[in-house]
Structures are given as C-alpha cells and as structure tokens.
Write an enzyme that holds these catalytic residues in place. Structure first.
Site, PDB file in Angstrom:
ATOM      1  N   GLY A  35     -31.033   8.630 -34.819  1.00 21.74           N
ATOM      2  CA  GLY A  35     -32.367   8.897 -34.264  1.00 21.74           C
ATOM      3  C   GLY A  35     -32.313  10.098 -33.349  1.00 21.74           C
TER       4      GLY A  35
ATOM      5  N   LYS B 132     -46.815  -2.516 -21.705  1.00 19.91           N
ATOM      6  CA  LYS B 132     -46.667  -1.539 -22.794  1.00 19.91           C
ATOM      7  C   LYS B 132     -48.013  -1.357 -23.449  1.00 19.91           C
ATOM      8  CE  LYS B 132     -42.985   0.502 -24.651  1.00 19.91           C
ATOM      9  NZ  LYS B 132     -41.740   0.749 -23.918  1.00 19.91           N
TER      10      LYS B 132
ATOM     11  N   GLY C 238     -34.494  12.012 -31.915  1.00 19.01           N
ATOM     12  CA  GLY C 238     -35.747  12.336 -31.216  1.00 19.01           C
ATOM     13  C   GLY C 238     -35.405  12.790 -29.812  1.00 19.01           C
ATOM     14  N   ASN C 239     -36.368  12.640 -28.925  1.00 17.98           N
ATOM     15  CA  ASN C 239     -36.216  13.129 -27.558  1.00 17.98           C
ATOM     16  C   ASN C 239     -34.958  12.562 -26.888  1.00 17.98           C
ATOM     17  OD1 ASN C 239     -37.190  14.493 -25.217  1.00 17.98           O
ATOM     18  ND2 ASN C 239     -37.876  12.513 -24.441  1.00 17.98           N
ATOM     19  N   ALA C 240     -34.866  11.229 -26.825  1.00 21.07           N
ATOM     20  CA  ALA C 240     -33.729  10.607 -26.132  1.00 21.07           C
ATOM     21  C   ALA C 240     -32.413  10.910 -26.844  1.00 21.07           C
ATOM     22  CB  ALA C 240     -33.953   9.102 -26.028  1.00 21.07           C
ATOM     23  N   GLY C 241     -32.423  10.833 -28.171  1.00 17.46           N
ATOM     24  CA  GLY C 241     -31.206  11.070 -28.945  1.00 17.46           C
ATOM     25  C   GLY C 241     -30.670  12.487 -28.750  1.00 17.46           C
TER      26      GLY C 241
HETATM   27  N1  GLU Z   1     -41.146   4.222 -22.502  1.00 19.63           N
HETATM   28  C1  GLU Z   1     -39.979   4.169 -21.665  1.00 19.63           C
HETATM   29  C2  GLU Z   1     -39.279   2.838 -21.814  1.00 19.63           C
HETATM   30  O1  GLU Z   1     -39.378   2.168 -22.799  1.00 19.63           O
HETATM   31  C3  GLU Z   1     -40.303   4.531 -20.235  1.00 19.63           C
HETATM   32  C4  GLU Z   1     -41.301   3.650 -19.570  1.00 19.63           C
HETATM   33  C5  GLU Z   1     -41.764   4.195 -18.243  1.00 19.63           C
HETATM   34  O2  GLU Z   1     -41.287   5.231 -17.825  1.00 19.63           O
HETATM   35  O3  GLU Z   1     -42.629   3.540 -17.649  1.00 19.63           O
HETATM   36  O4  GLU Z   1     -38.534   2.448 -20.956  1.00 19.63           O
END
Ligand code: GLU
Length: 416
Positions: free
Chosen positions: A217, A105, A219-222
């Site tokens: 939330g 990350k 946002g995008n995912a929500g």
């Molecule tokens: N940021 C997303 C996660 O937390 C996707 C990570 C990715 O696609 O590498 O899973």
C-alpha cells in the site's frame, strides 16, 4: 468468500478483551456499540450539471475520555459498518496513546479518483452543512483518512467557520500549515509506526539498521514509511512495495525516495526501473524483517497468515488482519504491532494540532517530533508491560490496555 464485516470483527476483538479483563456486563455492552451515529444524504451539483446524491456518515463511538476524534474516508465501498469499526478502533487508539479524546469516524461513499477538484470542494462543504452542527473542538473533530486530504480539511474548516460565524480552526485537524495545521502532521502516522518498530527491535533484539522491509500500500502513509524506516532506524533495505494496481520488487533493494518520485510522476509503483513485478498477494508473503501493511482492512486472513514470513508486521492500515489470522501469526511467532498502536502517530499529532489551535501558538518541528516520540514510546511500553502478564497476541494485549482506560473513564463518570 463472504465479505468480512469489519464491525463484527471490532466487536469480536472487544469481546475477547472484555473476557480476559473480566469486564462487567454493562460496561462491555456499552463499549460494543457507538454512542451516537449520523447517516445522511448529500446532494452535490456535478460539473456536467447533474445532481448526485451521496451517502454520508459520522459515528461518535465513545466520548468518555474526551471529544470524539477520527478521520473521514471517501471510498466507493464505504458502509456504515466500516465507519463503525473504524470509530471503535479510534476509541482504542486515543486510549492506548493516552490522549484526552474519544473515538469517532466518518465517511462518504464516493470515488474521489473520478471527481474534479470543484466536485470535491462542493462535496466537502455539503458534508459540513449536513453534519457540522454535531462537530466542534468540544464535541467531535474530523481529520484526513483514506482519500481525503489537507485541502479537503481546509474547505471543511472554512465552511464550518462560515456556519458558526467565528474562527474555529480546532474543529478539524490535518489542515494545511497556512490555515492552522501543525508541523509534522503530514508524516506523523508513518513516523509513529517506525518509532514502534524501533521499540520492537529493542525487545526482540533485532539489528534494525540491517533490516529488509516491504510496504503493502504505497499511499500517503506507506510512502512516508518507506523513507522514514532507514532514516529513523539508521539503515534498512526496501525490497518490495505495492499499490492498488500491483507491486514491484528488487531483492537488492530500491531507493525509497526514487520510488516515491516514480509513484507521484506515474500514479503507480509499477514499472519502477530495475524492479520486477509482483502481485499484492505474493508481496505479503515475502521473506523480510518488517512488513508494513498500509492499505485497507482485511488483507491478512486465515488463508494467507500461515505464509507470512516477516518477523514484524507493523500495521499502518486500519484493520488489515482478521482475528483468525492474529492467532495464526501469534503461533508462528510473527511480532504484530497492531494498527491502533502502530498508526496512532497521526491522531497524536492531530491532538497536538488541536492544542496549538486552542492556544493559538505554534510548535517547531522538533517539538512535535519529540512529543510524538515520547507518546509512542510510552504507549509501546504500556502494551509491552501488559504482554508480560497476559500471554496473548499483541492486539489483544493492546486492547486490554485501551479498554481498561476507557472503561475506567465510563465508571468514574458514573455511566456504568
Ligand atoms: N485517520 C487517522 C487515523 O485513522 C487520523 C485520525 C485523526 O487524526 O484524528 O488514525
């Protein structure tokens, strides 16, 4: 209240799983820490002519199962410990869906809401100049996360390719389609989570077409979860949704597509026609079938877990529930689909994107959906199988599945 340290939480979760699995001391200690981490300063020329120095991070948590993989967060409260925790969770996430990648990350402490496009582009390119030599399809592959976008991925890929002097689209995922993105990556996180809810519905014997649901939330995912829930499950009523400014509710239901449009037009869910306002705290405690915590970490704690009334909590966000809250929810009978299983659809399609980039041949949307469904259903099944043997809450069970796989790879490599 002391601020929760997400990395301390991640370590505590691992400790519990290690104990349940009877993991040997060396493997346990290895998995408690990132293998490598980078912290760097990023000077960026701002539009007003001043130079600002941003703090940047990249943590490569564990690469026993393959190159590290995970998103980049641009958030004002980003810290090295948040990034470490999220990198650990990526390690368990890639393992639980059984893709040949490790966990990583990254992040920058910044407030993108106050930055121009030009400033964001300069920050994206400077990030790659600072740490790009540690990235690559065989080393570590970033992706979007909180407040980063496909456009930012495209700038980063472009800067990286200029550094290495050749095409290398697989060094980053979540790219826009014209520069090597994958079909279906945009809504993959939400889609994967709804597949999990579908599987949970079978286990719990719930008629999902009649469910009420709440999105914390937006946002995008929500937003994608809001529209995909009824689409995939054959029905369902959205009764409340919130973002960082507050929430809206309507017990008779809100049109998810209209709410997404309202959010995109006004910047918030507030004042959605026909709704009444509700606070983020009250929204979490609403009576409903499925709750999607989809914002940031640490929102379901020992303080409010006892008041959660949802039958299923499907965690689109990373780390929304604390360890104390997990125990309370388990005792109350709330069925938690833990974050690193529930939101693994994003990284799964990122992996598909890398595969397509590598052999330079692109799949159809239907191919992506089909492969994603198979991966999520298998992962859910593996966790459910383990839960029959281990009487524990779902997060601990999912940890047991993931940690077993990562530990096995560490052993086979001869590390421990
Ligand atoms: N940021 C997303 C996660 O937390 C996707 C990570 C990715 O696609 O590498 O899973």
């Amino acid at each position: 209240m002391a601020r929760l340290n997400p990395f301390a939480i991640a370590q505590q979760q691992l400790d519990e799983a290690a104990e349940r699995l009877g993991l040997d001391a060396a493997t346990h200690e290895l998995l408690r820490w990132p293998m490598r981490e980078y912290r760097f300063t990023i000077p960026v020329r701002m539009d007003n002519g001043e130079t600002r120095i941003f703090q940047g991070y990249r943590v490569q948590y564990n690469d026993a199962r393959g190159p590290t993989k995970g998103g980049l967060r641009w958030h004002p409260e980003e810290t090295i410990d948040t990034v470490r925790a999220l990198a650990a969770w990526m390690t368990w996430k890639t393992a639980v869906v059984d893709i040949p990648l490790g966990g990583g990350k990254g992040g920058v402490t910044c407030n993108p809401k106050e930055m121009s496009d030009g400033e964001k582009e300069r920050l994206a390119r400077a990030y790659i100049r600072a740490v790009g030599r540690e990235l690559g399809v065989h080393r570590d592959v970033p992706a979007p996360d909180v407040y980063t976008t496909p456009q930012i991925m495209a700038w980063m890929m472009d800067e990286y390719e200029k550094l290495v002097g050749h095409s290398h689209p697989g060094m980053i995922t979540g790219k826009p389609l014209p520069v090597g993105g994958s079909q279906g990556r945009g809504d993959a996180t939400a889609r994967g989570s709804v597949y999990c809810v579908r599987e949970a519905g079978k286990v719990l014997d719930i008629d999902l077409a009649k469910t009420t649901y709440v999105i914390q939330g937006f946002g995008n995912a929500g937003q994608f979860a809001a529209t995909l829930h009824p689409e995939i499950l054959g029905g369902g009523t959205l009764i409340a949704a919130s973002d960082s400014r507050g929430g809206v509710m309507n017990k008779d239901g809100m049109d998810p597509a209209a709410l997404v449009r309202h959010k995109l037009e006004t910047g918030s869910v507030l004042k959605f026609p026909g709704s009444e306002p509700i606070s983020n705290e009250d929204l979490l405690e609403l009576e409903c079938d499925v709750l999607y915590p989809s914002a940031l970490e640490g929102v379901i704690t020992a303080k409010n877990a006892g008041d959660i009334k949802a039958k299923i909590s499907c965690e689109l966000a990373n780390g929304p529930t604390t360890p104390e809250a997990d125990k309370i929810l388990f005792e109350k009978g709330v069925y938690v689909i833990p974050d690193f299983l529930a939101n693994a659809g994003g990284v799964t399609v990122s992996y598909f994107e890398q595969v397509q980039n590598t052999y330079n041949y692109y799949w159809t949307l239907q191919d992506v959906y089909q492969q994603l469904d198979r991966k999520m259903t298998e992962a859910f099944g593996a966790v459910h199988e383990m839960s029959k043997r281990a009487r524990a809450h779902n997060r601990l069970v999912a940890y047991m599945v993931a940690v077993t796989r990562v530990a096995e790879a560490c052993k086979i490599r001869g590390w421990v």
